[in-house]
Design an enzyme around this catalytic site. Structure first.
Site, PDB file in Angstrom:
ATOM      1  N   GLU A 279       0.826  -1.207   0.000  1.00  0.00           N
ATOM      2  CA  GLU A 279       0.000   0.000   0.000  1.00  0.00           C
ATOM      3  C   GLU A 279       0.864   1.262   0.000  1.00  0.00           C
ATOM      4  O   GLU A 279       1.285   1.718   1.042  1.00  0.00           O
ATOM      5  CB  GLU A 279      -0.936  -0.011   1.200  1.00  0.00           C
ATOM      6  CG  GLU A 279      -1.877  -1.207   1.210  1.00  0.00           C
ATOM      7  CD  GLU A 279      -2.911  -1.150   2.331  1.00  0.00           C
ATOM      8  OE1 GLU A 279      -3.246  -0.031   2.785  1.00  0.00           O
ATOM      9  OE2 GLU A 279      -3.375  -2.202   2.744  1.00  0.00           O
ATOM     10  N   PHE A 280       1.011   1.858  -1.129  1.00  0.00           N
ATOM     11  CA  PHE A 280       0.677   1.475  -2.490  1.00  0.00           C
ATOM     12  C   PHE A 280       1.844   1.884  -3.373  1.00  0.00           C
ATOM     13  O   PHE A 280       2.590   2.807  -3.010  1.00  0.00           O
ATOM     14  CB  PHE A 280      -0.586   2.218  -2.994  1.00  0.00           C
ATOM     15  CG  PHE A 280      -1.846   1.851  -2.276  1.00  0.00           C
ATOM     16  CD1 PHE A 280      -2.531   0.691  -2.611  1.00  0.00           C
ATOM     17  CD2 PHE A 280      -2.339   2.669  -1.268  1.00  0.00           C
ATOM     18  CE1 PHE A 280      -3.715   0.359  -1.950  1.00  0.00           C
ATOM     19  CE2 PHE A 280      -3.504   2.337  -0.608  1.00  0.00           C
ATOM     20  CZ  PHE A 280      -4.192   1.178  -0.934  1.00  0.00           C
TER      21      PHE A 280
END
Length: 372
Positions: free
Chosen positions: A157-158
């Protein structure tokens, strides 16, 4: 992104914690069974009904009702920032063995790597460096086989740049090749390879104006992606909004837009799994007389950290006599009492979402007790 433990904000006694846990499980079963009822008529052996599970004493593997799921994710492990191998302490090794021993014969189990609190920079380094990448991949396969898991999952993420997205695609390609080689050499079934991804195929918060996930590599190398179709609105903004609304007439922050973007972007529908949150997001209204979607706010409900377990939401509604509203325009639910406002999902909104997923011929759905 934040990782929330499925525990109350204030310390509780052992008896109180047990009561909290049992209420949480009851609410989980209630909502999940409502969803299960909706999809029974069209379900198939290829449907995914998954859940991300985190280690905690009040929710041991033995408490998971595997008849409700096809796949259970052990969340989370992380690579070492020096060796790039998955870091597993002695206590974690014991937990991994207990997890697969308890569940492995009744449901498919996967190791999830990363999570909301993981080191995104480390994943970027691993994906970009051939030696680090190979070391990381081999360690995931070795660990999965050692402890009897059926697959591995990446929750990065991310990726935030075009080069990171490109390297992510390369990581998937090399990972799949290594999995295939190991299966051929050992005569075993290949491990599953999945990834948890942003709610949309395009990452809105990137530093690049047009940053898209590596669709070609996903189609070729992953079994499916778990689309995090939630936390689209929250108390970090200055107005209320559906955390996981199916539709949004005012912006692209909706489950429907996000899932549609993955399909429009070229991902095979049967490689898309929709996320369903089993928690609510909270706001404190600026003016208690203005309480619809889009109402001005001053932050989260005090003491909630901006999140409530679903059973806590229902408890709040009952104890305060909160007004519960199903908003047809967004296909979402919210409740309010005094200056407090909570957005969440109930069996009706979940059923609508599942119907939407079926219409798009998606692979299935996964449940998240927290933001993963």
């Amino acid at each position: 992104s934040y990782l929330y433990t499925f525990l109350p904000p204030k310390p509780r006694s052992k008896v109180q914690n047990q009561s909290f846990f049992m209420a949480s499980l009851s609410m989980l079963r209630f909502l999940f069974l409502a969803t299960l009822f909706v999809i029974t008529a069209t379900s198939s052996t290829n449907d995914v009904k998954a859940i991300y599970w985190l280690e905690q004493p009040l929710f041991p593997p033995s408490a998971i009702n595997t008849s409700l799921f096809t796949h259970v994710y052990y969340a989370f492990l992380a690579p070492n920032n020096v060796t790039y191998k998955l870091h597993v302490s002695n206590s974690t090794a014991t937990n991994l063995a207990k997890f697969t021993t308890t569940l492995g014969s009744t449901v498919a189990t996967l190791i999830s790597i990363g999570g909301a609190n993981s080191n995104a920079t480390l994943f970027s380094l691993i994906a970009a460096n051939s030696a680090a990448r190979a070391t990381f991949i081999n360690s995931t396969i070795t660990l999965a086989r050692t402890f009897g898991f059926h697959g591995v999952d990446l929750d990065w993420e991310f990726p935030r740049t075009a080069s990171e997205m490109k390297n992510l695609g390369l990581l998937f390609k090399k990972w799949r090749a290594a999995i295939a080689a190991e299966a051929a050499a050992t005569g075993r079934e290949p491990l599953l390879l999945t990834a948890a991804v942003y709610f949309s195929v395009d990452y809105f918060l990137s530093e690049t104006s047009s940053l898209r996930y590596p669709v070609g590599s996903i189609n070729e190398n992953l079994d499916w992606v778990n689309v995090m179709s939630y936390d689209l609105n929250g108390p970090w903004s200055n107005h209320t909004g559906p955390p996981a609304g199916l539709f949004n007439p005012k912006s692209n922050a909706s489950v429907g837009y996000g899932l549609g973007s993955w399909i429009r972007g070229g991902v095979i529908p049967k490689k898309v799994v929709m996320g369903l949150p089993l928690y609510g997001r909270t706001w404190q209204l600026r003016d208690r007389s203005v309480h619809g979607i889009g109402a001005p706010t001053i932050g989260p409900v005090p003491g909630s950290d901006g999140v409530m377990a679903l059973f806590q939401v229902l408890q709040f509604n009952k104890e305060t006599g909160a007004k519960v509203v199903y908003d047809r325009e967004t296909a979402s639910v919210y409740s309010y009492s005094g200056s407090y406002w909570i957005g969440y999902d109930d069996p009706i909104s979940v059923a609508v979402k599942v119907g939407f997923a079926q219409a798009f011929s998606l692979r299935g759905y996964f449940l998240s007790l927290i933001h993963i």
